[in-house]
Structures are given as C-alpha cells and as structure tokens.
Design a protein around this motif. Structure first.
Motif, mmCIF file in Angstrom:
data_model
loop_
_atom_site.group_PDB
_atom_site.id
_atom_site.type_symbol
_atom_site.label_atom_id
_atom_site.label_comp_id
_atom_site.label_asym_id
_atom_site.label_seq_id
_atom_site.Cartn_x
_atom_site.Cartn_y
_atom_site.Cartn_z
ATOM 1 N N GLU A 2 -16.501 5.187 -3.530
ATOM 2 C CA GLU A 2 -15.251 4.756 -4.157
ATOM 3 C C GLU A 2 -14.213 4.289 -3.141
ATOM 4 O O GLU A 2 -13.133 3.825 -3.506
ATOM 5 C CB GLU A 2 -14.687 5.903 -4.993
ATOM 6 C CG GLU A 2 -15.613 6.311 -6.137
ATOM 7 C CD GLU A 2 -15.302 7.695 -6.682
ATOM 8 O OE1 GLU A 2 -15.169 7.826 -7.900
ATOM 9 O OE2 GLU A 2 -15.194 8.639 -5.864
ATOM 10 N N VAL A 19 -1.159 8.219 -0.340
ATOM 11 C CA VAL A 19 -1.209 9.043 -1.545
ATOM 12 C C VAL A 19 -1.772 10.450 -1.338
ATOM 13 O O VAL A 19 -1.488 11.348 -2.140
ATOM 14 C CB VAL A 19 -2.003 8.335 -2.672
ATOM 15 C CG1 VAL A 19 -1.288 7.062 -3.103
ATOM 16 C CG2 VAL A 19 -3.432 8.015 -2.235
ATOM 17 N N PRO A 37 0.809 -1.228 0.000
ATOM 18 C CA PRO A 37 0.000 0.000 0.000
ATOM 19 C C PRO A 37 0.833 1.265 0.000
ATOM 20 O O PRO A 37 1.944 1.296 0.529
ATOM 21 C CB PRO A 37 -0.818 -0.128 1.293
ATOM 22 C CG PRO A 37 -0.047 -1.075 2.144
ATOM 23 C CD PRO A 37 0.590 -2.040 1.205
ATOM 24 N N ARG A 38 0.259 2.311 -0.618
ATOM 25 C CA ARG A 38 0.912 3.617 -0.670
ATOM 26 C C ARG A 38 0.035 4.666 0.014
ATOM 27 O O ARG A 38 -1.186 4.673 -0.159
ATOM 28 C CB ARG A 38 1.140 4.058 -2.107
ATOM 29 C CG ARG A 38 2.149 3.250 -2.894
ATOM 30 C CD ARG A 38 2.442 3.952 -4.200
ATOM 31 N NE ARG A 38 3.276 3.165 -5.091
ATOM 32 C CZ ARG A 38 4.094 3.688 -5.993
ATOM 33 N NH1 ARG A 38 4.184 5.003 -6.107
ATOM 34 N NH2 ARG A 38 4.807 2.918 -6.785
ATOM 35 N N ASP A 44 -3.778 3.774 -1.113
ATOM 36 C CA ASP A 44 -4.041 2.953 -2.302
ATOM 37 C C ASP A 44 -3.381 1.582 -2.177
ATOM 38 O O ASP A 44 -2.246 1.487 -1.708
ATOM 39 C CB ASP A 44 -3.469 3.623 -3.556
ATOM 40 C CG ASP A 44 -4.481 4.489 -4.283
ATOM 41 O OD1 ASP A 44 -5.681 4.360 -3.997
ATOM 42 O OD2 ASP A 44 -4.074 5.315 -5.115
ATOM 43 N N TRP A 45 -4.105 0.554 -2.636
ATOM 44 C CA TRP A 45 -3.502 -0.784 -2.724
ATOM 45 C C TRP A 45 -3.191 -1.113 -4.180
ATOM 46 O O TRP A 45 -3.897 -0.720 -5.077
ATOM 47 C CB TRP A 45 -4.455 -1.832 -2.142
ATOM 48 C CG TRP A 45 -4.095 -2.188 -0.745
ATOM 49 C CD1 TRP A 45 -3.356 -3.267 -0.323
ATOM 50 C CD2 TRP A 45 -4.414 -1.457 0.447
ATOM 51 N NE1 TRP A 45 -3.201 -3.233 1.032
ATOM 52 C CE2 TRP A 45 -3.836 -2.145 1.536
ATOM 53 C CE3 TRP A 45 -5.110 -0.283 0.682
ATOM 54 C CZ2 TRP A 45 -3.944 -1.691 2.842
ATOM 55 C CZ3 TRP A 45 -5.235 0.170 1.972
ATOM 56 C CH2 TRP A 45 -4.656 -0.528 3.045
ATOM 57 N N GLY A 84 -5.877 -2.540 -5.992
ATOM 58 C CA GLY A 84 -6.822 -1.628 -6.616
ATOM 59 C C GLY A 84 -7.826 -1.024 -5.655
ATOM 60 O O GLY A 84 -8.585 -0.121 -6.041
ATOM 61 N N GLU A 85 -7.843 -1.498 -4.404
ATOM 62 C CA GLU A 85 -8.795 -0.954 -3.437
ATOM 63 C C GLU A 85 -8.208 0.238 -2.694
ATOM 64 O O GLU A 85 -6.999 0.498 -2.751
ATOM 65 C CB GLU A 85 -9.225 -2.049 -2.458
ATOM 66 C CG GLU A 85 -10.055 -3.134 -3.126
ATOM 67 C CD GLU A 85 -10.652 -4.104 -2.143
ATOM 68 O OE1 GLU A 85 -11.688 -4.724 -2.488
ATOM 69 O OE2 GLU A 85 -10.105 -4.257 -1.030
ATOM 70 N N ARG A 86 -9.102 0.951 -1.976
ATOM 71 C CA ARG A 86 -8.702 2.164 -1.273
ATOM 72 C C ARG A 86 -9.224 2.163 0.156
ATOM 73 O O ARG A 86 -10.334 1.713 0.423
ATOM 74 C CB ARG A 86 -9.233 3.401 -2.007
ATOM 75 C CG ARG A 86 -8.492 3.655 -3.299
ATOM 76 C CD ARG A 86 -8.941 4.891 -4.015
ATOM 77 N NE ARG A 86 -7.872 5.346 -4.901
ATOM 78 C CZ ARG A 86 -7.983 6.320 -5.769
ATOM 79 N NH1 ARG A 86 -9.129 6.988 -5.873
ATOM 80 N NH2 ARG A 86 -6.971 6.661 -6.527
ATOM 81 N N TRP A 103 -12.359 9.485 -4.427
ATOM 82 C CA TRP A 103 -12.257 9.298 -2.983
ATOM 83 C C TRP A 103 -13.575 9.586 -2.263
ATOM 84 O O TRP A 103 -13.579 9.863 -1.069
ATOM 85 C CB TRP A 103 -11.134 10.170 -2.422
ATOM 86 C CG TRP A 103 -9.795 9.667 -2.838
ATOM 87 C CD1 TRP A 103 -9.068 10.049 -3.917
ATOM 88 C CD2 TRP A 103 -9.038 8.633 -2.199
ATOM 89 N NE1 TRP A 103 -7.908 9.339 -3.994
ATOM 90 C CE2 TRP A 103 -7.852 8.463 -2.946
ATOM 91 C CE3 TRP A 103 -9.246 7.841 -1.063
ATOM 92 C CZ2 TRP A 103 -6.880 7.531 -2.601
ATOM 93 C CZ3 TRP A 103 -8.274 6.921 -0.725
ATOM 94 C CH2 TRP A 103 -7.107 6.761 -1.476
#
Length: 344
Positions: free
Chosen positions: A264, A207, A204-205, A343-344, A323-325, A260
């Motif tokens: 989402e 962001v 994960p990042r 973000d993943w 791709g998930e948040r 976000w």
C-alpha cells in the motif's frame, strides 16, 4: 505510534556542494595503503555502492550550508522570512559547542526575533526528529509553521581518515574495516518548511510515525574530534548493520498497520548508508526494492540530510500523485530508528 491531522510539508529545498569526489579519487589518495595491503582498485565503490559524493569548499561551516538550504526552501515556497515562527537545526555537524548552530542560521536568514530556535542532535536521525518535534508543536497549536534545516560537512572527517590510514603502517586488512564507513560520507544540506494544513490541502501531509531504540549497541559507531581539528569515527560496520536492521524491523512492525503495508506504500525514501545495508534492510522488512528512491550512488551517506534530500529529489522528479503514500525510514547510531508516513 504518533499520528497527525494538521501537518503540511509545504516546501523542501536543498543545496548540493560544488565539488564531486569519486570513490576512485579516494582510492587514489589512499595509494600508500592500497599498495602496502595489495588492495584491489574499485573495492570502495563495489562494497558501498557509492560512485561519488559531494564536498563543500574548505572551511564551510554547517550553519552556512544549512543557510543555503533554508534560503532555497523559503525562496522556492514564496515564504517571507518574517513569517517563520520556529527554526530547528538538526545536523550531526555543528559550528561550535555554544551557541546553538541554529542561532547562526537564524541570523543569516534574517528570521524574526519572535522565532523559536534550537538544535536537535540524534546522529543521522536529527532531521526526522526535527520534523516530529515541529509537527508536535504545529498539532498542539504552539506555532503555525516552522523550518527544519540540516547542513552536513564531511570534509574534515574524510581528510582525517585518509591521512590516518596512510600514516599508520600497523593497519591490516582487518583493522581498516572500522574506518571504512568514514569513507562513505558526503556533504550536503536540506530544509523543509512545515505549516498547519488548510482545508482542501493539496500538498503532502505528515500523518503518522513510530520510533524504536536499542542503546545496548551505543559502542558500534562513535565519532569525535581528536585534537586540533582532526575528526575520526570508528564503526563496527558489520555488527552495526545487523543491529540497525533489527531496530528498524521493530519500528516497521509497529508502523505497518492496514493502509501502510508494503503493497500500500508507493515509495520509500530512506537514510542511505550502503548497498549491503539497503538490501538487508528491505529483505528483512519485506519491502519492494523497486519502490526505493535512491540517492546513495551519487551523494553517498549524507547523515541527517540523506532521507529528506531523497524525498525532496523524488518530489522534484514528480514521483508522487494525489492519493499516494511515501515512507521515510532512518537508522542512526545509538541505535535509533524512525519511520514516518506521508500522504499526498
């Protein structure tokens, strides 16, 4: 609004204290007060949503608790102590006024002499602020990595509050309300190793994020040592709830850009105070309650540890897919609020 392109949340680690203290146990300790005011049993859990919380052995220092989480983080991530370039200690609790508690954690972990160390203090938002500070340094190229740690020790506050409530026979059902928040506190520790992201990163990042502040309400929650080792906290819980949600709403309005918004975002990991707080917050912000990962019922309010340990436990349970948040959201006395996007 701040944004990052190169910040990886490499590894989280946490340590749970061995002693479990239930809300029923606290009420049993408050029997003199409950009997005198004819308070119904089960009131504490009903009002807070907290079934139990954890406590360290007597005499545990914040640096010792933070060391446990820091070591777990490094061990789980396969990270050598010699590689760590920065250490931030972020708890409400600290060992002493001077030196910085981060110095004790640095020494216990055996980190290198080239490692930058300092404390960050901002009520229950310290860890999230620490993540932002370290992310800034990584993004600017000042350091390649760093470790954020927190170790909260609630034992003295709980013991002092229970003793004060039982000893003072002038307390009424109305005046005990300012002490209620102190009974929701728990202990624990957490760490996060952050580093510069690599090409094709799968971890994960961090962001983006937003913060908002409203210091018109600095008086609503204040805690301090009061002679010897006694620590007490006075909180206007009802007003703090309202004004805290106002501040969080302002932060969320600035944060929730396209990509976000609630629909989402896949999960929320929040600083958790009580069930009434959670419901009002999510209703006001228009967030989906089923997306909230909860640790409140079995950890209580662990201050700075709450939001990151909730994320760590969610990750441990495999809650996220590529791709998930996720969103970390916190509110701290002062009043401050911060929202972080991952973000993943």
């Amino acid at each position: 609004m701040f944004k990052y392109s190169n910040v990886c949340l490499d590894t989280f680690g946490y340590s749970l204290p061995p002693r479990v203290l239930s809300s029923a146990d606290i009420e049993s300790s408050l029997a003199p007060l409950y009997d005198r005011l004819h308070l119904p049993e089960g009131r504490l859990e009903l009002m807070s949503g907290i079934r139990e919380r954890r406590l360290w052995p007597k005499g545990m220092k914040p640096s010792e608790a933070a060391y446990l989480a820091g070591k777990k983080t490094l061990d789980d991530g396969g990270i050598a102590a010699a590689e760590v370039e920065c250490l931030l200690f972020t708890s409400v609790c600290r060992d002493m006024m001077e030196p910085a508690t981060s110095a004790f954690v640095h020494h216990k972990l055996g980190l290198p002499k080239s490692c930058l160390v300092f404390d960050i203090s901002n009520a229950c938002l310290g860890f999230l602020d620490g993540m932002v500070m370290l992310a800034n340094m990584i993004e600017l190229g000042q350091v390649k990595n760093g470790l954020v740690v927190s170790g909260e020790t609630a034992e003295d506050l709980l013991e002092s509050t229970i003793a004060a409530l039982n000893a003072d026979e002038t307390f009424t059902r109305k005046t005990i309300k300012s002490s209620f928040a102190s009974l929701t506190i728990g202990s624990g520790s957490v760490g996060c190793f952050m580093r510069r992201a690599e090409a094709g990163e799968t971890k994960p990042r961090l962001v983006r994020g937003v913060w908002r502040t409203d210091t018109d309400h600095i008086h609503l929650c204040q805690g301090d040592a009061q002679g010897g080792e006694t620590t007490l906290m006075q909180t206007d819980s009802e007003e703090l709830l309202l004004r805290g949600v106002d501040t969080a709403a302002a932060a969320w309005d600035a944060f929730a850009a396209p990509g976000w918004r609630n629909e989402e975002v896949d999960a929320y990991c929040c600083h958790q105070v009580g069930v009434a707080h959670f419901r009002m917050l999510f209703d006001r912000l228009g967030l989906s309650e089923e997306k909230n990962f909860q640790t409140l019922p079995f950890l209580g309010n662990v201050g700075t540890v709450s939001a990151p340990i909730t994320l760590a436990m969610a990750m441990e349970e495999g809650a996220f897919k590529p791709g998930e948040r996720a969103v970390m959201l916190g509110i701290g006395s002062g009043i401050n609020s911060i929202v972080l996007g991952i973000d993943w």
